[in-house]
Design a protein around this motif. Structure first.
Motif, PDB file in Angstrom:
ATOM      1  N   LYS A 152     -18.613  -0.555  -0.380  1.00  0.00           N
ATOM      2  CA  LYS A 152     -18.601  -0.103   0.682  1.00  0.00           C
ATOM      3  C   LYS A 152     -19.612   0.680   1.131  1.00  0.00           C
ATOM      4  O   LYS A 152     -20.165   1.545   0.463  1.00  0.00           O
ATOM      5  CB  LYS A 152     -17.520   0.534   1.119  1.00  0.00           C
ATOM      6  N   PRO A 153     -20.478   0.883   2.494  1.00  0.00           N
ATOM      7  CA  PRO A 153     -21.575   1.417   2.690  1.00  0.00           C
ATOM      8  C   PRO A 153     -21.323   2.892   2.685  1.00  0.00           C
ATOM      9  O   PRO A 153     -22.365   3.650   2.699  1.00  0.00           O
ATOM     10  CB  PRO A 153     -22.160   0.646   4.010  1.00  0.00           C
ATOM     11  N   THR A 154     -20.312   3.396   3.370  1.00  0.00           N
ATOM     12  CA  THR A 154     -19.905   4.981   3.642  1.00  0.00           C
ATOM     13  C   THR A 154     -18.935   5.260   2.653  1.00  0.00           C
ATOM     14  O   THR A 154     -18.065   4.528   2.309  1.00  0.00           O
ATOM     15  CB  THR A 154     -19.546   5.152   5.187  1.00  0.00           C
ATOM     16  N   SER A 155     -18.759   6.719   2.565  1.00  0.00           N
ATOM     17  CA  SER A 155     -17.729   7.348   1.915  1.00  0.00           C
ATOM     18  C   SER A 155     -16.216   7.139   2.583  1.00  0.00           C
ATOM     19  O   SER A 155     -15.397   6.871   1.990  1.00  0.00           O
ATOM     20  CB  SER A 155     -18.056   8.864   1.960  1.00  0.00           C
ATOM     21  N   SER A 156     -16.571   7.188   3.896  1.00  0.00           N
ATOM     22  CA  SER A 156     -15.212   6.987   4.625  1.00  0.00           C
ATOM     23  C   SER A 156     -14.624   5.520   4.261  1.00  0.00           C
ATOM     24  O   SER A 156     -13.353   5.193   4.052  1.00  0.00           O
ATOM     25  CB  SER A 156     -15.309   7.140   6.000  1.00  0.00           C
ATOM     26  N   GLU A 157     -15.504   4.664   4.388  1.00  0.00           N
ATOM     27  CA  GLU A 157     -14.965   3.107   4.007  1.00  0.00           C
ATOM     28  C   GLU A 157     -14.569   2.944   2.613  1.00  0.00           C
ATOM     29  O   GLU A 157     -13.552   2.221   2.125  1.00  0.00           O
ATOM     30  CB  GLU A 157     -15.983   2.084   4.163  1.00  0.00           C
ATOM     31  N   LYS A 158     -15.291   3.503   1.659  1.00  0.00           N
ATOM     32  CA  LYS A 158     -14.791   3.491   0.315  1.00  0.00           C
ATOM     33  C   LYS A 158     -13.507   4.361   0.028  1.00  0.00           C
ATOM     34  O   LYS A 158     -12.785   3.815  -0.496  1.00  0.00           O
ATOM     35  CB  LYS A 158     -15.897   4.388  -0.451  1.00  0.00           C
ATOM     36  N   ASN A 159     -13.397   5.327   0.521  1.00  0.00           N
ATOM     37  CA  ASN A 159     -12.120   6.070   0.446  1.00  0.00           C
ATOM     38  C   ASN A 159     -10.886   5.333   1.162  1.00  0.00           C
ATOM     39  O   ASN A 159      -9.916   4.964   0.472  1.00  0.00           O
ATOM     40  CB  ASN A 159     -12.210   7.619   1.178  1.00  0.00           C
ATOM     41  N   HIS A 160     -11.263   4.663   2.199  1.00  0.00           N
ATOM     42  CA  HIS A 160     -10.279   3.977   2.938  1.00  0.00           C
ATOM     43  C   HIS A 160      -9.795   2.646   2.084  1.00  0.00           C
ATOM     44  O   HIS A 160      -8.627   2.485   1.878  1.00  0.00           O
ATOM     45  CB  HIS A 160     -10.691   3.505   4.362  1.00  0.00           C
ATOM     46  N   ALA A 161     -10.902   2.061   1.599  1.00  0.00           N
ATOM     47  CA  ALA A 161     -10.617   0.777   0.666  1.00  0.00           C
ATOM     48  C   ALA A 161      -9.682   1.138  -0.523  1.00  0.00           C
ATOM     49  O   ALA A 161      -8.646   0.441  -0.904  1.00  0.00           O
ATOM     50  CB  ALA A 161     -11.926   0.219   0.150  1.00  0.00           C
ATOM     51  N   LEU A 162     -10.104   2.341  -1.123  1.00  0.00           N
ATOM     52  CA  LEU A 162      -9.416   2.738  -2.419  1.00  0.00           C
ATOM     53  C   LEU A 162      -7.884   2.989  -2.091  1.00  0.00           C
ATOM     54  O   LEU A 162      -7.103   2.491  -2.737  1.00  0.00           O
ATOM     55  CB  LEU A 162      -9.910   3.809  -3.030  1.00  0.00           C
ATOM     56  N   LEU A 163      -7.618   3.953  -1.123  1.00  0.00           N
ATOM     57  CA  LEU A 163      -6.445   4.318  -0.606  1.00  0.00           C
ATOM     58  C   LEU A 163      -5.517   3.251  -0.159  1.00  0.00           C
ATOM     59  O   LEU A 163      -4.405   3.138  -0.432  1.00  0.00           O
ATOM     60  CB  LEU A 163      -6.517   5.431   0.479  1.00  0.00           C
ATOM     61  N   THR A 164      -5.962   1.982   0.261  1.00  0.00           N
ATOM     62  CA  THR A 164      -5.263   0.790   0.935  1.00  0.00           C
ATOM     63  C   THR A 164      -5.046   0.097  -0.287  1.00  0.00           C
ATOM     64  O   THR A 164      -3.617  -0.384  -0.469  1.00  0.00           O
ATOM     65  CB  THR A 164      -6.231  -0.104   1.900  1.00  0.00           C
ATOM     66  N   ILE A 165      -5.886  -0.064  -1.321  1.00  0.00           N
ATOM     67  CA  ILE A 165      -5.540  -0.763  -2.692  1.00  0.00           C
ATOM     68  C   ILE A 165      -4.398  -0.076  -3.342  1.00  0.00           C
ATOM     69  O   ILE A 165      -3.113  -0.597  -3.850  1.00  0.00           O
ATOM     70  CB  ILE A 165      -6.540  -0.943  -3.453  1.00  0.00           C
ATOM     71  N   VAL A 166      -4.525   1.472  -3.554  1.00  0.00           N
ATOM     72  CA  VAL A 166      -3.385   2.091  -4.143  1.00  0.00           C
ATOM     73  C   VAL A 166      -1.986   2.048  -3.171  1.00  0.00           C
ATOM     74  O   VAL A 166      -1.129   1.699  -3.855  1.00  0.00           O
ATOM     75  CB  VAL A 166      -3.879   3.593  -4.369  1.00  0.00           C
ATOM     76  N   GLN A 167      -1.958   2.060  -2.228  1.00  0.00           N
ATOM     77  CA  GLN A 167      -1.012   2.045  -1.300  1.00  0.00           C
ATOM     78  C   GLN A 167      -0.208   0.797  -1.369  1.00  0.00           C
ATOM     79  O   GLN A 167       0.926   0.692  -1.410  1.00  0.00           O
ATOM     80  CB  GLN A 167      -1.349   2.305   0.153  1.00  0.00           C
ATOM     81  N   ASN A 168      -0.989  -0.512  -1.398  1.00  0.00           N
ATOM     82  CA  ASN A 168      -0.444  -1.695  -1.512  1.00  0.00           C
ATOM     83  C   ASN A 168       0.167  -2.028  -2.937  1.00  0.00           C
ATOM     84  O   ASN A 168       0.994  -2.654  -3.184  1.00  0.00           O
ATOM     85  CB  ASN A 168      -1.437  -2.839  -1.296  1.00  0.00           C
ATOM     86  N   LYS A 169      -0.324  -1.229  -4.113  1.00  0.00           N
ATOM     87  CA  LYS A 169       0.398  -1.247  -5.423  1.00  0.00           C
ATOM     88  C   LYS A 169       1.520  -0.637  -5.420  1.00  0.00           C
ATOM     89  O   LYS A 169       2.284  -0.802  -6.446  1.00  0.00           O
ATOM     90  CB  LYS A 169      -0.594  -0.938  -6.422  1.00  0.00           C
TER      91      LYS A 169
END
Length: 196
Positions: A152-169
């Motif tokens: 992901k190009p920005t820190s915010s997008e990286k954080n959002h992607a990680l947190l979404t994955i963790v939340q879905n698990k």
């Protein structure tokens, strides 16, 4: 009488008794919401996993008692009652009053995650790479998921992607995330918890 054999070996011995079709069905149940308080393990992580991989991923996601409890639940859903009874005799603590312990242990991490997800999206950049490595090492993230987050190009997008994955698990992954974050940046966790 309970066996002194570690939970991982007890689960592995049980899974080894399943046929390949039964193991595939077991992995399918494991990739779905099976028990309250325990999130599923993603299909991608389980695909083509042998009994050793499945047992290791369950232990990483749920801990010893939680992995035994999940195994018992799935075996009973599959009508593999003889195997479930055999495992239960080898690990009776998994079906005693201790069963609530893994679920209770997940609550602080799960509650923390739910409450502070928004703040974490903006405050993770300094420790993100450490967290990604630890989550992959603890099998919450696959290599592909880690690479996707890093791409992901920005820190915010990286954080959002990680947190979404963790939340879905689910709760198990959220608890591991909480533990990893506490080790990576205890001050951030303390600050978020004190601002509640």
């Amino acid at each position: 009488m309970a066996s002194s054999e570690p939970a991982l070996e007890q689960i592995l011995r049980t899974l080894d008794e399943l046929t390949s079709a039964e193991l595939k069905r077991f992995r399918t149940f494991l990739s779905e919401k099976t028990m309250e308080g325990y999130g599923p393990i993603s299909k991608g992580q389980l695909e083509n996993s042998d009994p050793t991989d499945v047992a290791s991923k369950m232990k990483a996601a749920y801990g010893d008692a939680g992995a035994v409890r999940m195994t018992l639940t799935i075996l009973r859903k599959m009508n593999q009652n003889n195997l479930a009874n055999k495992l239960e005799k080898a690990a009776p603590a998994a079906d005693s009053g201790d069963v609530s312990a893994p679920v209770k242990d997940l609550k602080p991490g799960r509650a923390f995650f739910s409450k502070h997800k928004g703040a974490l999206e903006t405050r993770l950049p300094t420790v993100l790479s450490t967290i990604l490595i630890q989550l992959e090492h603890r099998e919450v993230l696959s290599n592909q998921e880690r690479e996707m987050v890093e791409s992901k190009p920005t820190s915010s997008e990286k954080n959002h992607a990680l947190l979404t994955i963790v939340q879905n698990k689910g709760g198990g992954a959220q608890h591991v995330f909480y533990e990893v974050l506490k080790k990576a940046d205890k001050w951030l966790v303390e600050d978020l918890e004190s601002s509640s």
